[in-house]
Design a protein around this motif. Structure first.
Motif, mmCIF file in Angstrom:
data_model
loop_
_atom_site.group_PDB
_atom_site.id
_atom_site.type_symbol
_atom_site.label_atom_id
_atom_site.label_comp_id
_atom_site.label_asym_id
_atom_site.label_seq_id
_atom_site.Cartn_x
_atom_site.Cartn_y
_atom_site.Cartn_z
ATOM 1 N N MET A 1 0.842 -1.169 0.000
ATOM 2 C CA MET A 1 0.000 0.000 0.000
ATOM 3 C C MET A 1 0.889 1.235 0.000
ATOM 4 S SD MET A 1 -3.276 0.795 2.389
ATOM 5 C CE MET A 1 -3.871 -0.703 3.033
ATOM 6 N N SER B 1 -2.784 5.920 0.114
ATOM 7 C CA SER B 1 -3.869 5.045 0.551
ATOM 8 C C SER B 1 -3.795 4.767 2.048
ATOM 9 C CB SER B 1 -3.873 3.741 -0.239
ATOM 10 O OG SER B 1 -2.674 3.042 -0.036
ATOM 11 N N GLN B 2 -2.577 4.716 2.609
ATOM 12 C CA GLN B 2 -2.456 4.544 4.061
ATOM 13 C C GLN B 2 -3.009 5.748 4.803
ATOM 14 O OE1 GLN B 2 1.638 3.685 4.890
ATOM 15 N NE2 GLN B 2 1.353 1.463 4.709
ATOM 16 N N SER C 1 -6.742 5.657 4.611
ATOM 17 C CA SER C 1 -7.254 4.634 5.511
ATOM 18 C C SER C 1 -7.242 5.117 6.964
ATOM 19 C CB SER C 1 -6.417 3.374 5.366
ATOM 20 O OG SER C 1 -6.825 2.394 6.280
ATOM 21 N N GLN C 2 -6.161 5.782 7.359
ATOM 22 C CA GLN C 2 -6.070 6.308 8.726
ATOM 23 C C GLN C 2 -7.099 7.404 8.947
ATOM 24 O OE1 GLN C 2 -1.977 7.446 9.013
ATOM 25 N NE2 GLN C 2 -1.288 5.380 9.577
ATOM 26 N N ARG D 1 -10.499 5.767 9.388
ATOM 27 C CA ARG D 1 -10.616 5.161 10.722
ATOM 28 C C ARG D 1 -10.834 6.226 11.790
ATOM 29 N NH1 ARG D 1 -6.351 1.511 8.841
ATOM 30 N NH2 ARG D 1 -7.332 -0.494 8.470
ATOM 31 N N LEU E 1 -13.088 4.026 3.381
ATOM 32 C CA LEU E 1 -12.128 3.041 3.884
ATOM 33 C C LEU E 1 -12.069 1.812 2.971
ATOM 34 C CD1 LEU E 1 -10.209 2.177 6.155
ATOM 35 C CD2 LEU E 1 -12.188 1.224 7.327
ATOM 36 N N ARG E 2 -13.226 1.341 2.534
ATOM 37 C CA ARG E 2 -13.261 0.171 1.647
ATOM 38 C C ARG E 2 -12.594 0.470 0.300
ATOM 39 N NH1 ARG E 2 -19.351 -2.180 2.542
ATOM 40 N NH2 ARG E 2 -18.958 -3.105 4.585
ATOM 41 N N ALA F 1 -10.335 2.711 -0.299
ATOM 42 C CA ALA F 1 -8.905 2.895 -0.097
ATOM 43 C C ALA F 1 -8.182 1.548 0.023
ATOM 44 C CB ALA F 1 -8.631 3.748 1.134
ATOM 45 N N SER F 2 -8.853 0.587 0.645
ATOM 46 C CA SER F 2 -8.221 -0.725 0.812
ATOM 47 C C SER F 2 -8.231 -1.527 -0.493
ATOM 48 C CB SER F 2 -8.897 -1.520 1.915
ATOM 49 O OG SER F 2 -10.219 -1.839 1.551
ATOM 50 N N GLN F 3 -9.134 -1.205 -1.428
ATOM 51 C CA GLN F 3 -9.214 -1.917 -2.708
ATOM 52 C C GLN F 3 -8.116 -1.456 -3.681
ATOM 53 O OE1 GLN F 3 -13.184 -1.362 -4.088
ATOM 54 N NE2 GLN F 3 -14.024 -2.898 -2.696
#
Length: 136
Positions: free
Chosen positions: A1, A5-6, A9-10, A13, A130-131, A133-135
């Motif tokens: 990643m 994107s990290q 994601s942060q 969250r 979040l979803r 970003a994780s994809q």
């Protein structure tokens, strides 16, 4: 990643944690509001319940009929009956004196439902971010 994107994601969250903290304040017990009234002898009153409430009988026997229930309830002084939002009830008494009754429900601040809906939508958008970003 990668770093972008990290950080997304942060951020998502952190947003979810913020909305969880905000939503938890609605879990605290709220003050109650009570409406006290009398049911005149040999008369029938009707009441539509706007919020989940408790019907309490203070004096004289009261006959309670619920719109969606095949059962009638004879309540004595001191007894209670739990009422659901949107329910319609009819109250009457055969006593020679008026029956004293109260309806008690939790007090909600104005627009609490709208505020909670906006918070839920924000949490949903944060989860969607979040979803995504994780994809990637």
């Amino acid at each position: 990643m990668d770093d972008a994107s990290q950080s997304a994601s942060q951020a998502a969250r952190a947003t979810l944690a913020h909305f969880a903290d905000e939503a938890s304040r609605f879990d605290d017990p709220l003050p109650t509001q009570s409406i006290h009234f009398a049911v005149p002898p040999m008369r029938t009153l009707t009441w539509r319940v706007n919020a989940p409430a408790t019907l309490r009988i203070h004096a004289a026997h009261v006959w309670v009929t619920r719109a969606c229930s095949p059962y009638d309830h004879w309540l004595q002084p001191g007894e209670t009956l739990r009422l659901e939002r949107g329910e319609r009830i009819w109250l009457s008494t055969e006593a020679a004196v008026p029956a004293r009754v109260s309806v008690t429900s939790a007090w909600r601040p104005p627009y609490a439902g709208v505020r909670r809906g906006i918070e839920r939508m924000g949490a949903w958008l944060a989860l969607l971010t979040l979803r995504r970003a994780s994809q990637t």
